[in-house]
Design a protein around this motif. Structure first.
Motif, PDB file in Angstrom:
ATOM      1  N   TYR A  67       0.818  -1.214   0.000  1.00  0.00           N
ATOM      2  CA  TYR A  67       0.000   0.000   0.000  1.00  0.00           C
ATOM      3  C   TYR A  67       0.853   1.266   0.000  1.00  0.00           C
ATOM      4  CZ  TYR A  67      -4.286  -2.653   0.643  1.00  0.00           C
ATOM      5  OH  TYR A  67      -5.352  -3.498   0.444  1.00  0.00           O
ATOM      6  N   GLY A  70       2.513   1.052  -3.787  1.00  0.00           N
ATOM      7  CA  GLY A  70       1.607   0.906  -4.920  1.00  0.00           C
ATOM      8  C   GLY A  70       1.985  -0.232  -5.842  1.00  0.00           C
ATOM      9  N   ILE A  73      -1.391  -2.076  -6.895  1.00  0.00           N
ATOM     10  CA  ILE A  73      -2.610  -1.535  -6.305  1.00  0.00           C
ATOM     11  C   ILE A  73      -2.438  -0.039  -6.121  1.00  0.00           C
ATOM     12  CG2 ILE A  73      -3.270  -3.656  -5.094  1.00  0.00           C
ATOM     13  CD1 ILE A  73      -2.072  -2.514  -2.574  1.00  0.00           C
ATOM     14  N   GLU A  74      -3.546   0.623  -5.827  1.00  0.00           N
ATOM     15  CA  GLU A  74      -3.487   2.071  -5.601  1.00  0.00           C
ATOM     16  C   GLU A  74      -2.810   2.362  -4.262  1.00  0.00           C
ATOM     17  OE1 GLU A  74      -6.547   5.908  -5.375  1.00  0.00           O
ATOM     18  OE2 GLU A  74      -7.263   3.921  -6.001  1.00  0.00           O
ATOM     19  N   ASP A  76      -2.246   3.670  -0.784  1.00  0.00           N
ATOM     20  CA  ASP A  76      -3.165   4.021   0.304  1.00  0.00           C
ATOM     21  C   ASP A  76      -2.333   4.061   1.584  1.00  0.00           C
ATOM     22  OD1 ASP A  76      -5.064   4.139   2.370  1.00  0.00           O
ATOM     23  OD2 ASP A  76      -6.552   3.033   1.199  1.00  0.00           O
TER      24      ASP A  76
END
Length: 317
Positions: A67, A70, A73-74, A76
């Protein structure tokens, strides 16, 4: 990479006898290989299973990195901080440090400097040396702890003396930009020199700044700036170009020497393509306009090719 180092730190010296532990080790090794190969979805699912269902600290830490970085995935950062917290509670040294950063920066909850110091201290006690300098930064600022610039120096110094390049750079920054009671450009130069000798381009850049602004030694400043720039350190491009642009002109022609003119063009062209600093870009365009008025047109093709080759080597991504 960081997750590889932690993997072997956690598992490499353990004697794992029970079959479920062996299976976990093999499954995490397979997930690690998927991650290394860029098979992010498979890796994520495996790490998530072990993080969520097995409460495995290494898997939790790696999910935090997913996270944070990234990977497939985006980004966060709030989720990253929550996984770092779980991994920190499980004793992963770097997770302690990264969770402390979350608390210091107020990433997933209001900033809590006292708690940040607690987790930095845990990380330092577990061998994450640079965490001492993070504690020092908060001590220098008086956040979560009484302000004490001299104590801050000693906290970071113990990390720097182990040979940690990041800690040496931080010591240089403390002496260069810290509280006025501890500012000392010569001491800053000493610590940046240690880091530069270990190959730090950031340290080379800072040595350029010190020699230019504090020691008034343009020759040495240019050498340090160009050392960093020639290896792709973007922040050094414009200072290098500016020093070549402002170099003394030839006594005979009253114009820049051919070598200085070419170097100024090279580094200004590289700056033009990569810099995000608006003022720097305005100055770059102004200088290039003057150079192009006096530089032979026949030089341009070869110089542009050199710029292309340099940027391809260091900034192709």
């Amino acid at each position: 990479m960081i997750y590889v180092a932690v993997f072997f730190l956690v598992f490499g010296v353990s004697t794992l006898c029970a079959q479920p532990q062996i299976d976990t080790r093999k499954e995490l090794a397979a997930a690690q290989q998927w991650l290394a190969d860029g098979e992010y979805q498979q890796a994520y699912e495996a790490f998530h299973f072990h993080a969520q269902e097995k409460q495995n600290p290494l898997a939790q830490f790696t999910l935090g990195l997913f996270y944070q970085q990234g990977w497939g995935i985006e980004v966060d950062l709030k989720k990253a901080c929550r996984w770092f917290e779980s991994a920190a509670e499980g004793g992963i040294p770097t997770a302690n440090h990264l969770f402390a950063q979350c608390l210091q920066n107020g990433t997933h909850q209001p900033a809590d400097f006292t708690s940040a110091i607690h987790w930095y201290q845990n990380a330092a006690d577990l061998g994450h040396i640079i965490s001492w300098c993070s504690i020092a930064e908060l001590t220098l600022q008086g956040k979560g702890i009484p302000q004490n610039p001299h104590k801050a120096l000693e906290q970071c110094r113990q990390a720097a003396l182990t040979g940690s390049t990041p800690a040496q750079i931080q010591m240089g920054k403390f002496y260069l930009h810290g509280d006025t009671s501890i500012q000392d450009p010569r001491q800053a130069a000493v610590w940046f020199s240690y880091a530069a000798n270990s190959g730090s381009l950031e340290a080379c850049y800072h040595l350029g700044v010190i020699n230019l602004n504090d020691f008034n030694d343009v020759t040495r400043a240019l050498n340090w700036f160009e050392t960093a720039a020639s290896q792709g350190y973007l922040s050094a491009y414009f200072p290098t170009a500016r020093l070549y642009f402002n170099a003394p002109v030839s006594d005979e022609t009253k114009l820049p020497t051919a070598a200085n003119l070419a170097k100024a063009y090279l580094w200004l062209s590289a700056t033009r393509q990569l810099s995000k600093d608006e003022k720097e870009l305005r100055d770059t365009e102004r200088m290039l306009k003057k150079i192009e008025q006096i530089m032979p047109e026949s030089w341009k093709k070869d110089l542009d090719q050199k710029v292309f080759e340099h940027l391809s080597a260091f900034h192709q991504n």
